[in-house]
Motif scaffolding. Structure first.
Motif, short mmCIF file in Angstrom:
data_model
loop_
_atom_site.label_atom_id
_atom_site.label_comp_id
_atom_site.label_asym_id
_atom_site.label_seq_id
_atom_site.Cartn_x
_atom_site.Cartn_y
_atom_site.Cartn_z
N CYS A 77 0.86 -1.19 0.00
CA CYS A 77 0.00 0.00 0.00
C CYS A 77 0.90 1.23 0.00
CB CYS A 77 -0.92 0.00 1.22
SG CYS A 77 -0.06 0.00 2.79
N LEU A 101 4.18 -5.97 -5.32
CA LEU A 101 3.13 -6.93 -4.98
C LEU A 101 1.89 -6.59 -5.79
CD1 LEU A 101 2.24 -9.22 -2.97
CD2 LEU A 101 1.42 -7.39 -1.49
N PRO A 102 1.54 -7.40 -6.77
CA PRO A 102 0.36 -7.07 -7.59
C PRO A 102 -0.91 -6.98 -6.73
CG PRO A 102 1.64 -8.83 -8.61
CD PRO A 102 2.21 -8.63 -7.23
N PRO A 103 -1.82 -6.10 -7.12
CA PRO A 103 -3.05 -5.97 -6.35
C PRO A 103 -4.12 -6.97 -6.78
CG PRO A 103 -2.99 -4.31 -8.06
CD PRO A 103 -1.73 -5.10 -8.19
N MET A 104 -3.85 -7.68 -7.87
CA MET A 104 -4.88 -8.60 -8.37
C MET A 104 -4.26 -9.98 -8.58
SD MET A 104 -3.17 -7.09 -10.86
CE MET A 104 -2.73 -7.05 -12.59
N ALA A 109 0.06 -11.86 -13.14
CA ALA A 109 0.49 -11.20 -11.88
C ALA A 109 1.25 -12.19 -11.00
CB ALA A 109 -0.73 -10.65 -11.15
N PHE A 272 -7.53 -7.77 -4.73
CA PHE A 272 -8.90 -8.13 -5.09
C PHE A 272 -8.96 -8.79 -6.46
CE2 PHE A 272 -9.70 -4.69 -8.12
CZ PHE A 272 -8.76 -3.75 -7.75
N PRO A 274 -10.56 -8.57 -9.94
CA PRO A 274 -11.29 -7.60 -10.77
C PRO A 274 -12.62 -8.15 -11.30
CG PRO A 274 -8.99 -7.75 -11.45
CD PRO A 274 -9.21 -8.85 -10.47
N SER B 125 -2.67 0.54 -10.68
CA SER B 125 -2.19 0.36 -9.30
C SER B 125 -1.39 1.56 -8.81
CB SER B 125 -1.35 -0.92 -9.19
OG SER B 125 -0.19 -0.80 -9.98
N ALA B 129 -3.27 3.71 -3.71
CA ALA B 129 -4.16 2.63 -3.28
C ALA B 129 -5.60 3.13 -3.16
CB ALA B 129 -3.69 2.08 -1.94
N MET B 132 -7.37 2.87 -6.43
CA MET B 132 -7.77 1.49 -6.74
C MET B 132 -9.10 1.17 -6.06
SD MET B 132 -5.63 -0.24 -8.63
CE MET B 132 -5.52 -1.93 -8.12
N GLU B 136 -12.70 0.14 -7.81
CA GLU B 136 -13.42 -1.09 -7.47
C GLU B 136 -14.87 -0.74 -7.11
OE1 GLU B 136 -11.47 -3.29 -4.32
OE2 GLU B 136 -12.64 -5.09 -4.76
N LEU B 146 -14.10 -4.64 -14.87
CA LEU B 146 -12.94 -3.86 -14.45
C LEU B 146 -11.66 -4.57 -14.89
CD1 LEU B 146 -11.59 -1.69 -12.55
CD2 LEU B 146 -11.91 -3.30 -10.68
N TYR B 147 -10.80 -3.82 -15.53
CA TYR B 147 -9.47 -4.36 -15.85
C TYR B 147 -8.46 -3.61 -14.99
CZ TYR B 147 -5.48 -6.21 -18.30
OH TYR B 147 -4.31 -6.88 -18.59
N VAL B 148 -7.53 -4.37 -14.40
CA VAL B 148 -6.54 -3.73 -13.52
C VAL B 148 -5.16 -3.77 -14.17
CG1 VAL B 148 -5.40 -3.81 -11.28
CG2 VAL B 148 -7.82 -4.35 -11.44
N ASN B 150 -1.42 -3.38 -13.38
CA ASN B 150 -0.46 -3.33 -12.26
C ASN B 150 0.82 -2.68 -12.77
OD1 ASN B 150 1.45 -5.81 -10.41
ND2 ASN B 150 1.00 -3.71 -9.91
N TYR B 162 6.21 -7.12 -18.43
CA TYR B 162 4.99 -7.45 -17.66
C TYR B 162 3.88 -6.43 -17.95
CZ TYR B 162 2.19 -7.67 -13.26
OH TYR B 162 1.19 -7.74 -12.32
N GLN B 166 0.35 -6.56 -20.26
CA GLN B 166 -0.96 -6.17 -19.73
C GLN B 166 -1.68 -5.22 -20.70
OE1 GLN B 166 -1.15 -5.22 -15.34
NE2 GLN B 166 1.05 -5.47 -15.54
#
Lengths: 352, 404
Positions: A77, A101-104, A109, A272, A274, B125, B129, B132, B136, B146-148, B150, B162, B166
């Protein structure tokens, strides 16, 4: 049976603890409890940052830390990221690392986080002058899973009301386990499990499920007991989330297994799916129901954005489901939760 | 209501420019494009995406998606003076007043049906925070996918790949919701336009370094962060060019952005979005010019139009609000030295952990290059907590110290 290993500090339940042990270290969770430090962190960070992070930084500023061979932070965070920034400034020259650290939770990820875990293994190996092999990691995961399994059994005892000392003692065990080698924790928990069924100070209390982020003080858990609640389950990063089991699939590289398991374990609000926005609320409700909880108490640290952003929907979900919910805000201190005593007592009274 | 608001804004500016071509200016060009974007967001047959701050808007523009970061709405509500009702609504629904005002305003607008219903959402991301969490909530509220994205903290070969992967996956996600596949040629054109716009923006920023600076606080307010929304379109190039040409012309005429410039200031992170007297106090009363904003910086290299995703990934990772404070401070130090800054103002937006949370380290870093920092305790969106008298006293004391 004290196993002497240099300690690596950590501050987040997402830290891959098995890597620390595989590199010849033991983990030491730097908790925001234990002493009275002058409030200095706010001048480096800001007063509106979470009290967990500020208190940990205050400990560093006051040198109220055991001997540490380094620190591992997680980019879990904003506050934790800022803690890393401040830490390397106030303790220059000491080894420190932050992992993304990926959130999803997606395959991509997980693969990325696995590479972060490998990076951590390489760095720790360099810090301790050892090579962290896949075999060492696999063995360490095995030990960690022993700890996780033992904790699951101790939790059952606590939920049944047969663990001597009840939930406050369980919290002490979590705290101790977060700062000692796995082997010591295994020996300790095995001993606990051989104890005769003891008296739970909360016997006959109203069954509640606790959730939130950081609540490590056994005195805080004891306060719930004093107010007439019996804690039948929890979802805290200083509680059950700290030692969640790691699944290793056949032929899977240990780093990948660690990454997949850590991201798939019961999440902090910051992680979370998505596909299911705000599923955290429903997940908590189901877990509370599975424990037979009559009500739920959420304890969230002030200024914790990941939780604060999700609490409205948690509140709405619980209301629709008819599950009583009490939301408390605190600052990691026993004093702050002590101020909530009347509210906790009233909540418990209402559930009787 | 909002469509009418933006439509009136667009037609008002357009008719002014037709009737009085001499009133054409860089700031009007910018305002017109923002109003047009606002109008598109509230136009029913548009494909709409609500996004996080670091979404690749040029890619979305190339896919004919009208996209915007949600914080834009918070800023807009603050600037129009409408924000208190929306903040109140969010707080009534359980959003803590300690959270970011932009995000509370957006949630209030969502609950009060002011936000157009998106076709889908894209969260990022970074930078924060809190953002995010809001994405959500918005996806859940509108029951939209929703597509995230990172965004890693550091640009390594692996992290760039990476994020680039995405983006590729994100375009498939967009196609699923619009029925429009990614047209590689359109993307190529969009990226070429992005490169062109950012190169011109960089020229404009360089011109702002001139002493006295051709820029003033109004010129540069929110510029870089909002221009990101226009990237990939000819409008971005046009606006950037208008800025560069205006600054060049002022230098040519020997005209300062703030007449009689005495003090040169760097503004850190966000502007205070609602009407306030800060600029008047600084520039009119004290000839203290804001000659650069932290977020007005091009921190990335030109992007390869034939293989754009790695370059777009590097761009997102390079944004100063992503990554470590060390990198952010390095960027601020560079800006301060290049712009010959005397002092910096940091509005410590209440509720912002990622930006304000670095307050002490930012001040320390700028001190190392001889630039004192004034930390203002404000909420850049929430007018209810604004204390103008206190702000005036602190700013006056700061300017006095800088000019002593």
């Amino acid at each position: 049976m004290n196993e002497k290993r240099p300690a690596i500090g950590f501050t987040c339940a997402y830290t891959p603890l098995a890597v620390l042990e595989a590199a010849g270290f033991s983990g030491h969770r730097v908790l925001p409890t234990g002493g009275q430090w002058p409030d200095q962190a706010g001048r480096i960070l800001h007063d509106n940052l979470c009290p967990h992070v500020k208190k940990v930084l205050d400990r560093a500023l006051c040198n109220d830390l055991p001997e540490l061979a380094g620190m591992v932070f997680m980019n879990s965070c904003d506050a934790m990221r800022r803690l890393y920034d401040a830490w390397i400034q106030v303790r220059p020259g000491e080894p420190a690392l932050i992992l993304d650290l990926p959130p999803m939770v997606t395959d991509r990820a997980i693969a990325f986080f696995a590479r972060e875990v490998e990076r951590m293994a390489r760095s720790l190996g360099e810090w301790n002058n050892v090579e962290v092999t896949d075999d060492a990691l696999a063995q360490s995961i095995g030990k960690y899973n022993q700890v996780a399994d033992l904790f699951a059994r101790v939790r059952v005892r606590a939920a049944e009301g047969t663990l001597s000392g009840g939930a406050p003692r369980l919290q002490e065990l979590y705290n101790d386990a977060s700062s000692q080698p796995f082997s010591e924790t295994i020996a300790r928990l095995e001993k606990v499990l051989t104890e005769a069924h003891g008296a739970d100070p909360a016997a006959g209390g109203v069954q509640v499920f606790l959730f939130g982020n950081v609540l490590p003080d056994p005195g805080a858990v004891d306060l719930f007991t004093q107010c007439g609640a019996r804690v039948v389950g929890d979802d805290f990063c200083t509680g059950s989330r700290l030692f969640a089991p790691l699944e290793v699939r056949d032929g899977e590289k240990p780093a990948l297994a660690l990454a997949r398991s850590i991201l798939n374990n019961p999440p902090c609000a910051r992680t979370f799916d998505p596909e299911k926005p705000l599923a955290l609320a429903q997940d908590l409700l189901e877990r509370a129901r599975a424990c037979g909880a009559q009500g739920v108490i959420g304890h969230v640290l002030k200024f914790c954005d990941p939780y604060l952003a999700r609490l409205p929907v948690v509140r709405e979900t619980f209301k629709q489901a008819g599950m009583p919910l009490l939301l408390l805000e605190g600052d990691c201190s026993l004093g702050s939760i002590g101020q909530q005593r009347t509210r906790i007592e009233a909540f418990v009274e209402m559930l009787r | 209501m909002m469509y009418d608001y933006f439509n009136n804004l667009v037609t008002g500016i357009e008719s002014t420019l037709v009737a009085h071509p001499e009133k054409k200016s860089h700031r009007k060009a910018y305002a017109l494009e923002i109003a047009r974007l606002g109008r598109r967001l509230y136009t029913e047959d548009e494909r709409i995406a609500w996004c996080g701050v670091l979404a690749p808007f040029d890619v979305l523009n190339a896919m004919s998606v009208t996209s915007c970061f949600v914080e834009f709405v918070g800023a807009m509500l603050a600037s129009t003076g409408m924000v208190p009702d929306f903040l109140q609504e969010a707080e009534t629904r359980g959003f803590a007043p300690d959270t970011c005002g932009y995000h509370r305003a957006v949630m209030g607008a969502t609950y009060k049906d002011l936000m157009p219903k998106p076709d889908f959402c894209i969260a990022t991301s970074a930078p924060c925070a809190g953002g995010m969490g809001v994405m959500e909530n918005i996806a859940r509220h509108f029951n939209k996918k929703l597509y995230v994205l990172n965004i890693p903290q550091e640009a390594t070969e692996e992290s760039v790949r990476y994020l680039a992967d995405q983006y590729q996956e994100m375009t498939d996600f967009v196609t699923q919701h619009t029925g429009r596949p990614l047209d590689r040629e359109k993307l190529r054109e969009a990226v070429t336009l992005s490169n062109e716009a950012t190169a011109i923006m960089e020229e404009a920023y360089r011109l702002a370094q001139h002493v006295p600076s051709p820029a003033n606080g109004k010129d540069l307010a929110n510029f870089g962060v909002v221009m990101a929304l226009l990237l990939g379109t000819p409008a971005a190039v046009e606006v950037a060019r208008a800025y560069r040409d205006a600054f060049a012309a002022r230098i040519e005429r020997g005209e300062a952005g703030v007449p009689g410039e005495k003090v040169r200031l760097l503004w850190i992170q966000n502007r205070v979005q609602f009407k306030n007297e800060i600029l008047d106090l600084l520039e009119t009363e004290n000839q203290a010019a804001i000659v650069c904003d932290e977020l007005n910086a091009i921190t990335w290299d030109p992007i390869d139009p034939d293989d754009p995703f790695p370059g777009i990934a590097r761009r997102a990772i390079s944004i100063p609000l992503n990554g470590t404070v060390k990198r952010r401070v390095k960027n601020l130090q560079k800006m301060a030295l290049e712009h010959k800054i005397h002092g910096a103002v940091n509005p410590c937006h209440w509720g912002c952990r990622q930006g304000t949370g670095a307050r002490g380290m930012v001040a320390e870093g700028l001190k190392q290059v001889g630039v004192p920092v004034l930390n203002l305790e404000v909420d850049c969106v929430d007018t209810r907590n604004y204390a103008p008298g206190q702000i005036r006293t602190r700013l006056e004391a700061f300017i006095e110290m800088l000019t002593a």
